[in-house]
Each structure stands twice: as structure tokens, then as C-alpha cells.
Design a protein around this motif. Structure first.
Motif, PDB file in Angstrom:
ATOM      1  N   LEU A 186       1.055  -1.176  -0.107  1.00 23.43           N
ATOM      2  CA  LEU A 186      -0.106  -0.046  -0.026  1.00 23.43           C
ATOM      3  C   LEU A 186       0.900   1.175   0.067  1.00 23.43           C
ATOM      4  N   LEU A 187       0.829   2.105  -1.030  1.00 26.56           N
ATOM      5  CA  LEU A 187       1.599   3.223  -1.276  1.00 26.56           C
ATOM      6  C   LEU A 187       0.728   4.473  -0.928  1.00 26.56           C
ATOM      7  N   SER A 188       1.446   5.230  -0.075  1.00 28.63           N
ATOM      8  CA  SER A 188       0.607   6.192   0.442  1.00 28.63           C
ATOM      9  C   SER A 188       1.519   7.535   1.104  1.00 28.63           C
ATOM     10  N   ASN A 189       0.964   8.141   2.009  1.00 26.12           N
ATOM     11  CA  ASN A 189       1.618   8.887   2.868  1.00 26.12           C
ATOM     12  C   ASN A 189       1.083   9.025   4.245  1.00 26.12           C
ATOM     13  N   LYS A 243       2.294  -1.599   4.432  1.00 24.58           N
ATOM     14  CA  LYS A 243       2.245  -0.085   3.796  1.00 24.58           C
ATOM     15  C   LYS A 243       3.421   0.641   3.943  1.00 24.58           C
ATOM     16  N   MET A 244       3.988   1.603   3.080  1.00 26.88           N
ATOM     17  CA  MET A 244       4.823   2.448   3.099  1.00 26.88           C
ATOM     18  C   MET A 244       4.791   3.571   2.564  1.00 26.88           C
ATOM     19  N   TRP A 245       5.693   4.418   2.461  1.00 20.56           N
ATOM     20  CA  TRP A 245       5.587   5.911   1.650  1.00 20.56           C
ATOM     21  C   TRP A 245       7.098   5.962   1.256  1.00 20.56           C
ATOM     22  N   LYS A 246       7.224   6.544   0.185  1.00 23.46           N
ATOM     23  CA  LYS A 246       8.569   6.981  -0.415  1.00 23.46           C
ATOM     24  C   LYS A 246       9.498   7.170   0.556  1.00 23.46           C
ATOM     25  N   ALA A 247       9.297   8.409   1.448  1.00 20.40           N
ATOM     26  CA  ALA A 247      10.396   8.847   2.135  1.00 20.40           C
ATOM     27  C   ALA A 247      10.983   7.897   3.225  1.00 20.40           C
ATOM     28  N   GLN A 248      10.365   6.716   3.382  1.00 16.70           N
ATOM     29  CA  GLN A 248      10.767   5.906   4.525  1.00 16.70           C
ATOM     30  C   GLN A 248      11.972   4.936   4.029  1.00 16.70           C
ATOM     31  N   VAL A 276       1.913  20.966   0.321  1.00 16.90           N
ATOM     32  CA  VAL A 276       1.257  20.572  -1.157  1.00 16.90           C
ATOM     33  C   VAL A 276       2.085  19.934  -2.363  1.00 16.90           C
ATOM     34  N   GLN A 277       2.964  20.657  -2.366  1.00 19.34           N
ATOM     35  CA  GLN A 277       3.854  20.441  -3.590  1.00 19.34           C
ATOM     36  C   GLN A 277       4.759  19.075  -3.139  1.00 19.34           C
ATOM     37  N   THR A 278       5.270  19.023  -1.933  1.00 17.96           N
ATOM     38  CA  THR A 278       5.786  17.599  -1.591  1.00 17.96           C
ATOM     39  C   THR A 278       4.873  16.464  -1.750  1.00 17.96           C
ATOM     40  N   GLN A 279       3.433  16.665  -1.372  1.00 16.15           N
ATOM     41  CA  GLN A 279       2.592  15.393  -1.713  1.00 16.15           C
ATOM     42  C   GLN A 279       2.583  15.101  -3.052  1.00 16.15           C
ATOM     43  N   ARG A 280       2.318  16.080  -3.912  1.00 18.23           N
ATOM     44  CA  ARG A 280       2.381  15.976  -5.335  1.00 18.23           C
ATOM     45  C   ARG A 280       3.415  15.189  -5.634  1.00 18.23           C
ATOM     46  N   GLU A 281       4.397  15.426  -5.471  1.00 16.89           N
ATOM     47  CA  GLU A 281       5.902  14.823  -5.811  1.00 16.89           C
ATOM     48  C   GLU A 281       6.053  13.448  -5.362  1.00 16.89           C
ATOM     49  N   VAL A 282       5.411  13.084  -4.210  1.00 13.93           N
ATOM     50  CA  VAL A 282       5.177  11.799  -3.787  1.00 13.93           C
ATOM     51  C   VAL A 282       4.491  11.005  -4.619  1.00 13.93           C
ATOM     52  N   TYR A 313       5.063   7.697  -7.487  1.00 13.03           N
ATOM     53  CA  TYR A 313       4.562   6.485  -7.593  1.00 13.03           C
ATOM     54  C   TYR A 313       3.894   5.922  -8.722  1.00 13.03           C
ATOM     55  N   GLU A 314       3.390   7.029  -9.510  1.00 14.39           N
ATOM     56  CA  GLU A 314       2.714   6.888 -10.896  1.00 14.39           C
ATOM     57  C   GLU A 314       3.874   6.870 -11.966  1.00 14.39           C
TER      58      GLU A 314
END
Length: 245
Positions: free
Chosen positions: A9-12, A85-90, A157-163, A167-168
Motif C-alpha cells: 500500500l503506497l501512500s503518505n 504499507k509504506m511511503w517513499k520517504a521511508q 502540497v508540492q511535496t505531496q504531489r511529488e510523492v 508512485y505513478e
């Protein structure tokens, strides 16, 4: 021995991942771990794995840890599906490698309302309450009104968009995109179908902590600045968050 379906599960943070994973864990055929790359991972592993492994043994080797979790033979004996689950920064490098593994299914969960995720993180740090189990009664969480800094929010918001752009760009294979705002029974049925298990009565694993009136989480004297910032970003609707039905 049957090979389980494997997924990530990819998210933030503050995007509903705990709700999704804990609810999926109420399905008898699914084994969901939490943030296996969390700095304090002790409570993020199901006992079927943590009783026989120590995540500290994989320090500095996040991809090896991911494989050890997904390929665990004891888990394969009991469950048809295993994931975490994980997110990119980890773990950016491991995240890219896992995204590109076409044999691994990916669920991308995004909370579209960035003012909601922004404020939710601030409230969690302020109150010390990060999650509330679904089997517990609702509690009144005493929180002070939040401050607001427009520049900090824009960067967020910009960081969220980049994350999510990351993924995409990198996901390969089967991908399911889910919105936090649309998490309802139909959405969970779709997740179960994507993971290849039969529909079942699921138990909601977590409760929503805060009001859907996002603007009211902030100090009233900051409301004009917030409204102006949201208008400039093209998302005036972020002042509220409609609950999933």
C-alpha cells in the motif's frame, strides 16, 4: 504450498492507511503489516512474522526486509494475501524497486484533501493521538486551534504531489488507485476483488479522529489567509471533507 498474493500500500502519512490495513486484517485470508520501515517498527508487524524475526537484523537493507516479510513461509501457510504499507520517504530506493516489481500488486491510496492531511498531522503531534481503534468508543480529543503558515502549506502540497507523481512514474504491474474520500463498503469490496479474495464482512479497524470541518481546525484569525491560499491553489473545497458513504 500455494503462493500468496503479495501487495504494498503506497501512500503518505495521515491518509487513511491505518484504517485500510486494519480493516483488511479483519478478513481471515489477509495478513497486513503496518509500516515495516517505521523508525520504531515494533508494533507494525503481525505476530506471525515478528515472533520469528527481528527487523533489526535487516538494518540498512530495506529491500531484504520487504522480501523477508512478503516471502515468509509461515505466513504463506495461513494466508492467501500478504502485504504492508509504506511511503517513499521511508525507503526511497526500496520503494522504487518494489514499485517496479510487476509481480507485486500495488494499491495507491491518496487523501485528496491536503489541508486535511496537513492539519491531521499537526493535530496528532499536538495531542499525541495518532489512531483510535474501531472497537473503542468515540472519545472527545481536546485540541487547541492550529496555527497556519501559507508558505509552509504550499511546500507541503508540492511535496505531496511529488510523492504521488513518484508512485505513478514507477509502478508496474497491477495497480489499484483508491481515494480516502471514497472509502466505503463498495471501495473495500473493490480492494478485496483486486487482491483476489472473496468478499467478506469486514470490521472497521479505525475511527475518524477529527471533524470533517477542516477549516475549523485552525485559529479563526487565520481563516482569511487559509481561504485565500486555497483559492490560489485552486482547491477552495478543501475547507471541508465529505465523509465516505
Amino acid at each position: 504450498m500455494p503462493i500468496p498474493t503479495k501487495f504494498i500500500l503506497l501512500s503518505n502519512a495521515r491518509s487513511g492507511t491505518s484504517l485500510v490495513m486494519s480493516t483488511l486484517n479483519s478478513h481471515p485470508d489477509i495478513c497486513c503489516h503496518g509500516e515495516i520501515f517505521h523508525p520504531k517498527p515494533r508494533f507494525h508487524f503481525r505476530e506471525i512474522w515478528s515472533d520469528h524475526h527481528d527487523p533489526a537484523d535487516f538494518e540498512g537493507a530495506p529491500l531484504s526486509l520487504a522480501r523477508a516479510v512478503l516471502d515468509d513461509p509461515r505466513t504463506a501457510e495461513r494466508f492467501a494475501v500478504v502485504g504492508f504499507k509504506m511511503w517513499k520517504a521511508q525507503a526511497p530506493g526500496a520503494c522504487k524497486a518494489l514499485c517496479r516489481d510487476a509481480a507485486l500488486r500495488k494499491i495507491i491510496l491518496e487523501r485528496k484533501n491536503k489541508l486535511a492531511t496537513f492539519s491531521s498531522g499537526m493535530l496528532a503531534k499536538q495531542t499525541g493521538v495518532w489512531n483510535l481503534s474501531g472497537d473503542r468508543k468515540a472519545v472527545a480529543i481536546k485540541a487547541e486551534k492550529l496555527p497556519f503558515n501559507a508558505e509552509r502549506f504550499r511546500k507541503y502540497v508540492q511535496t505531496q504531489r511529488e510523492v504521488f507523481d513518484f508512485y505513478e512514474r514507477h509502478v508496474e504491474g497491477a495497480v489499484l488507485r483508491v481515494s480516502y474520500e471514497e472509502l466505503n463498503r463498495e471501495a473495500f469490496d473493490g480492494i478485496l476483488a483486486f487482491l483476489g479474495v472473496e468478499s467478506a464482512e469486514l470490521t472497521e479497524g479505525k475511527k475518524k479522529l477529527h471533524s470533517s470541518d477542516i477549516l475549523n481546525r485552525f485559529s479563526e484569525d487565520r481563516h482569511p489567509e487559509i481561504l485565500r491560499t486555497l483559492d490560489e491553489l485552486g482547491h477552495p473545497e478543501w475547507v471541508k471533507e465529505a465523509p465516505a458513504t
